[in-house]
Design a protein around this motif. Structure first.
Motif, mmCIF file in Angstrom:
data_model
loop_
_atom_site.group_PDB
_atom_site.id
_atom_site.type_symbol
_atom_site.label_atom_id
_atom_site.label_comp_id
_atom_site.label_asym_id
_atom_site.label_seq_id
_atom_site.Cartn_x
_atom_site.Cartn_y
_atom_site.Cartn_z
ATOM 1 N N CYS A 209 57.769 92.303 -42.691
ATOM 2 C CA CYS A 209 58.369 92.418 -44.027
ATOM 3 C C CYS A 209 59.895 92.284 -43.971
ATOM 4 C CB CYS A 209 57.979 93.750 -44.661
ATOM 5 S SG CYS A 209 56.212 93.917 -44.976
ATOM 6 N N LEU A 210 60.504 92.875 -42.952
ATOM 7 C CA LEU A 210 61.964 92.780 -42.810
ATOM 8 C C LEU A 210 62.403 91.331 -42.615
ATOM 9 C CD1 LEU A 210 62.715 95.847 -40.510
ATOM 10 C CD2 LEU A 210 63.397 95.570 -42.903
ATOM 11 N N LEU A 211 61.689 90.627 -41.760
ATOM 12 C CA LEU A 211 62.023 89.225 -41.532
ATOM 13 C C LEU A 211 61.828 88.408 -42.804
ATOM 14 C CD1 LEU A 211 60.469 88.716 -38.000
ATOM 15 C CD2 LEU A 211 62.889 88.790 -38.577
ATOM 16 N N ALA A 212 60.814 88.763 -43.569
ATOM 17 C CA ALA A 212 60.587 88.070 -44.835
ATOM 18 C C ALA A 212 61.774 88.262 -45.767
ATOM 19 C CB ALA A 212 59.317 88.595 -45.491
ATOM 20 N N LEU A 213 62.212 89.503 -45.916
ATOM 21 C CA LEU A 213 63.355 89.785 -46.785
ATOM 22 C C LEU A 213 64.599 89.056 -46.302
ATOM 23 C CD1 LEU A 213 62.958 93.607 -47.482
ATOM 24 C CD2 LEU A 213 62.246 91.683 -48.890
ATOM 25 N N CYS A 214 64.801 89.059 -44.988
ATOM 26 C CA CYS A 214 65.966 88.407 -44.420
ATOM 27 C C CYS A 214 65.967 86.917 -44.744
ATOM 28 C CB CYS A 214 65.982 88.616 -42.907
ATOM 29 S SG CYS A 214 67.436 87.952 -42.085
ATOM 30 N N ASN A 215 64.817 86.304 -44.620
ATOM 31 C CA ASN A 215 64.730 84.864 -44.801
ATOM 32 C C ASN A 215 64.678 84.418 -46.257
ATOM 33 O OD1 ASN A 215 64.756 84.112 -42.025
ATOM 34 N ND2 ASN A 215 62.697 84.942 -41.849
ATOM 35 N N LEU A 216 64.293 85.323 -47.146
ATOM 36 C CA LEU A 216 64.270 84.984 -48.574
ATOM 37 C C LEU A 216 65.548 85.404 -49.294
ATOM 38 C CD1 LEU A 216 60.607 86.041 -49.451
ATOM 39 C CD2 LEU A 216 61.482 83.715 -49.226
ATOM 40 N N ALA A 217 66.431 86.095 -48.592
ATOM 41 C CA ALA A 217 67.585 86.714 -49.244
ATOM 42 C C ALA A 217 68.574 85.719 -49.826
ATOM 43 C CB ALA A 217 68.308 87.635 -48.253
ATOM 44 N N ASP A 218 68.546 84.475 -49.371
ATOM 45 C CA ASP A 218 69.471 83.481 -49.900
ATOM 46 C C ASP A 218 69.031 82.927 -51.250
ATOM 47 O OD1 ASP A 218 71.208 83.690 -47.774
ATOM 48 O OD2 ASP A 218 70.213 82.128 -46.603
ATOM 49 N N ILE A 219 67.837 83.251 -51.662
ATOM 50 C CA ILE A 219 67.330 82.776 -52.954
ATOM 51 C C ILE A 219 67.773 83.755 -54.039
ATOM 52 C CG2 ILE A 219 65.266 82.201 -54.272
ATOM 53 C CD1 ILE A 219 63.867 81.581 -51.628
ATOM 54 N N ASP A 220 68.462 83.256 -55.042
ATOM 55 C CA ASP A 220 69.019 84.119 -56.092
ATOM 56 C C ASP A 220 67.956 84.976 -56.763
ATOM 57 O OD1 ASP A 220 71.557 83.171 -55.596
ATOM 58 O OD2 ASP A 220 71.492 81.649 -57.187
ATOM 59 N N SER A 221 66.819 84.366 -57.060
ATOM 60 C CA SER A 221 65.771 85.117 -57.753
ATOM 61 C C SER A 221 65.222 86.232 -56.867
ATOM 62 C CB SER A 221 64.634 84.179 -58.176
ATOM 63 O OG SER A 221 64.136 83.453 -57.062
ATOM 64 N N ALA A 222 65.267 86.026 -55.549
ATOM 65 C CA ALA A 222 64.812 87.075 -54.629
ATOM 66 C C ALA A 222 65.759 88.261 -54.670
ATOM 67 C CB ALA A 222 64.718 86.521 -53.211
ATOM 68 N N ARG A 223 67.042 87.985 -54.679
ATOM 69 C CA ARG A 223 68.021 89.080 -54.742
ATOM 70 C C ARG A 223 67.884 89.853 -56.049
ATOM 71 N NH1 ARG A 223 73.640 86.412 -52.427
ATOM 72 N NH2 ARG A 223 72.835 85.797 -50.399
ATOM 73 N N GLU A 224 67.666 89.108 -57.118
ATOM 74 C CA GLU A 224 67.495 89.780 -58.409
ATOM 75 C C GLU A 224 66.279 90.696 -58.377
ATOM 76 O OE1 GLU A 224 67.286 86.742 -61.348
ATOM 77 O OE2 GLU A 224 69.303 85.975 -60.945
ATOM 78 N N ALA A 225 65.206 90.206 -57.799
ATOM 79 C CA ALA A 225 63.983 91.018 -57.716
ATOM 80 C C ALA A 225 64.207 92.257 -56.857
ATOM 81 C CB ALA A 225 62.838 90.176 -57.153
ATOM 82 N N LEU A 226 64.994 92.115 -55.807
ATOM 83 C CA LEU A 226 65.222 93.239 -54.897
ATOM 84 C C LEU A 226 66.068 94.341 -55.521
ATOM 85 C CD1 LEU A 226 65.740 91.235 -51.607
ATOM 86 C CD2 LEU A 226 64.023 93.004 -51.962
ATOM 87 N N THR A 227 66.837 94.032 -56.545
ATOM 88 C CA THR A 227 67.635 95.074 -57.199
ATOM 89 C C THR A 227 66.766 96.052 -57.980
ATOM 90 O OG1 THR A 227 67.976 93.735 -59.199
ATOM 91 C CG2 THR A 227 69.603 93.501 -57.431
ATOM 92 N N GLU A 228 65.494 95.712 -58.177
ATOM 93 C CA GLU A 228 64.629 96.520 -59.043
ATOM 94 C C GLU A 228 63.508 97.246 -58.297
ATOM 95 O OE1 GLU A 228 63.174 93.745 -61.876
ATOM 96 O OE2 GLU A 228 65.155 93.249 -62.694
ATOM 97 N N VAL A 229 63.500 97.167 -56.956
ATOM 98 C CA VAL A 229 62.335 97.695 -56.243
ATOM 99 C C VAL A 229 62.676 98.745 -55.177
ATOM 100 C CG1 VAL A 229 60.896 95.673 -56.647
ATOM 101 C CG2 VAL A 229 62.420 95.712 -54.666
ATOM 102 N N GLY A 230 63.876 99.264 -55.182
ATOM 103 C CA GLY A 230 64.209 100.332 -54.247
ATOM 104 C C GLY A 230 64.304 99.910 -52.799
ATOM 105 N N VAL A 231 64.777 98.682 -52.554
ATOM 106 C CA VAL A 231 64.871 98.201 -51.182
ATOM 107 C C VAL A 231 65.915 98.964 -50.377
ATOM 108 C CG1 VAL A 231 66.591 96.395 -51.666
ATOM 109 C CG2 VAL A 231 64.990 96.116 -49.760
ATOM 110 N N ALA A 232 66.945 99.478 -51.046
ATOM 111 C CA ALA A 232 68.020 100.187 -50.328
ATOM 112 C C ALA A 232 67.485 101.407 -49.596
ATOM 113 C CB ALA A 232 69.125 100.589 -51.308
#
Length: 614
Positions: A209-232
């Protein structure tokens, strides 16, 4: 940008981006630095064939493929032994096995089996994951609908199935931005975070899962989605659990990728990510292991990057009482050069508003910075000196801080850096001194009479190989006159042969520098015109001013300052005669009809002065 740091492979990749490549033996990481954007390298998940010869012959593989391809009903008992054969051949890395499986036409059958969600589903997912190690088969997997068949399985509660599914999807979608975009659109981001929340201690699954997040992080829509799911919160938790370099580094890279978002920066700070990073750094300090030193470097750079957001920076500062600020302050006294550098950069970031600057001065941060500078002045680290001077410059911006810093002898200690031969240090040193004398008559007078300082500044005014140093040296020269307004300073600058540099500065391409030079020259002429007559004549000031008036594209504010200087020069008989011989009145007359009323009025006034003087 610091060079990449080689390190071991993290494990299996999930959703690798086209710009990241991971090899079976190593990967690269470029740490974050302030004002800069992070660059990622790609992860490959390819494996070379080596080891013992496979126990199962290729004719057994052919038999298994034929059996699966002719099967009209997907009966688990019949499929299982054939799937076992496929899996054994793939895991033994028999050359050409994956290509033969893909070419056999059974991929749609595998996709159909996955959609049934039968007891064989985990085994099929594992077969697909092993097969997709080979780049040659990935497009066929997509065409056969394997990705769409695998995606629903990410909602399973079977941890083994989740692991095999994640690896399969990641390998199939390697180097395929279209597929990665579709994955994000299909809602994979919330599910990845949820898996880590549900199974935080399943390290292989969390790694996927970590590698997935790392590799998708350059996609704007992915970052937007991550702001809403408690990834921090998830990343802070995993950072605290990371015991080995591989796990640490993949988490750090995820944080670095996502930390480019100001929203996520703030979430990271509010979720305790800086504290987790600091704890990691504390636990690794004092060692000599290269992996640990790499972790320290990446983690400290990450903390600096989190301070680039205004809100996140202010929360970390905590009015000077925050644990994050206190830990960072201790870095200035560390024996680790990387921590010294990060500490100085962090202080410079904290000093982005006046209230913080005043508070930090009250907390005696300046002596620590000066000690650090002096530690590196002779053959030290240029980056540390540059960062420390940036911090001092920012701290000196509030007027109250200037007075306090001068009283503490900061200017004297900074002058010890005059012997530096490094342009980046020279540039920051000049800018810091200029900031120190801004509005400070006494400081400008003291520095303006310093022969050693002036001699060095004259050298830098001629630094043809570094325009930044040359520009800052000229600006400091003008600032010493503008802020001191002292005849002793004007005399010292003239004696050091600074007048030609000021006149040259008046013709700069930068309006602000032109005006600073013109004001300095006007002050010098107003205070002691007799002493300045000859230096002005020798340096060709009057012809230069006339060219500036006649320049059809010259800025109005520059022409205005030029006319003011001409008016001051008219008090000199020698300079007035020179203006008459050059027909300066004609140049002024042309400006009498200028579209700028203010400039036209100024030109008329000086024309009248010159006419009276005649």
């Amino acid at each position: 940008m610091p060079p990449p740091h080689a390190r071991k492979r993290y494990g299996e990749s999930f959703l690798p981006a086209a710009t990241r490549e991971y090899s079976a033996s190593s990967f690269q990481h470029t740490p974050i630095t302030p004002g800069t954007t992070q660059t990622h390298t790609a992860r490959t998940v390819e494996h070379t064939s080596k080891g013992e010869q496979p126990a199962i012959a290729m004719d057994s593989l052919s038999d298994a493929l034929k059996a699966i391809s002719v099967s009209t009903e997907l009966i688990d008992e019949e499929l299982k032994p054939h799937l076992d054969t496929l899996l054994t051949v793939l895991q033994e890395k028999k050359k050409g096995a994956a290509e033969e499986i893909a070419a056999s036409g059974i991929l749609p059958t595998l996709a159909q089996t996955l959609r049934k969600k039968s007891p064989l589903t985990p085994q099929v997912a594992l077969v697909v994951a092993e097969m997709a190690r080979e780049a040659a088969v990935r497009e066929r997997c997509i065409e056969a609908g394997l990705v769409t068949a695998l995606l629903p399985l990410l909602k399973s509660s079977d941890q083994d199935l989740l692991l095999h599914t994640g690896r399969a999807i990641g390998r199939i979608c390697f180097d395929n931005m279209v597929q990665q975009d579709q994955l994000v659109q299909s809602g994979v981001i919330p599910r990845l975070v949820a898996i880590m929340q549900e199974y935080p201690e399943n390290d292989p699954l969390v790694n996927v899962c970590l590698l997935a997040l790392c590799n998708l992080a350059d996609i704007d829509s992915a970052r937007e989605a991550l702001t809403e799911v408690g990834v921090a919160e998830v990343l802070a938790t995993q950072l605290g659990r990371a015991q080995d370099a591989e796990r640490r580094h993949v988490i750090l890279e995820v944080l670095g990728s996502l930390g480019e978002s100001d929203v996520l920066k703030l979430q990271f700070v509010e979720s305790g990510v800086p504290q987790a990073l600091l704890e990691m750094i504390r636990s690794l300090q004092g060692g000599s292991d290269n992996h640990d030193l790499c972790s320290i470097k990446i983690a400290s750079n990450l903390i600096v990057s989190l301070l680039l957001g205004d809100e996140s920076m202010q929360k970390c500062f905590g009015d000077g009482t925050g644990a994050v600020y206190k830990d960072i302050l201790s870095w200035l006294q560390s024996s680790n050069t990387q921590l010294q550098l990060a500490g100085a950069l962090a202080i410079a970031n904290f000093a982005r508003n006046d209230n913080n600057c005043v508070k930090m001065l009250e907390l005696s941060v300046v002596p620590h910075i000066l000690d650090l500078l002096e530690l590196h002045v002779d053959e030290g680290d240029v980056s540390v000196q540059h960062a420390a001077l940036s911090a001092l410059r920012n701290l000196a911006i509030p007027a109250t801080n200037k007075v306090r810093m001068l009283e503490d002898g900061v200017a004297d200690r900074i002058r010890s850096l005059l012997r530096s031969d490094m342009p980046p240090v020279q540039f920051k040193l000049l800018g810091t001194l200029r900031m120190m004398v801004d509005g400070q008559e006494e400081a400008a007078t003291v520095l303006g009479k310093d022969e050693v300082l002036l001699a060095r500044v004259m050298e830098w005014c001629e630094a043809r190989d570094h325009a930044g140093v040359r520009g800052e040296a000229n600006r400091l020269l003008a600032a010493l006159i503008r802020h001191s307004r002292a005849s002793e300073v004007i005399s010292a600058v003239t004696k050091a042969d600074g007048v030609p540099h000021l006149i040259s500065m008046a013709t700069s391409e930068h309006v602000i520098m032109q005006n600073e030079a013109l004001v300095a020259l006007a002050i010098a002429s107003a205070i002691d015109i007799e002493a300045m007559e000859e230096p002005f004549r020798e340096a060709g000031l009057v012809p230069t001013l006339q060219k500036m008036l006649d320049d059809p594209v010259g800025a109005v504010e520059v022409k205005f300052s030029t006319i003011g200087l001409i008016c001051s020069l008219a008090n000199s008989r020698l300079l007035k005669e020179e203006m008459e011989s050059l027909n300066m009145k004609e140049s002024l007359s042309k400006l009498s009809s200028h579209t700028s009323t203010k400039l036209a009025t100024q030109a008329d006034s000086v024309l009248a002065v010159l006419s009276e003087a005649s």
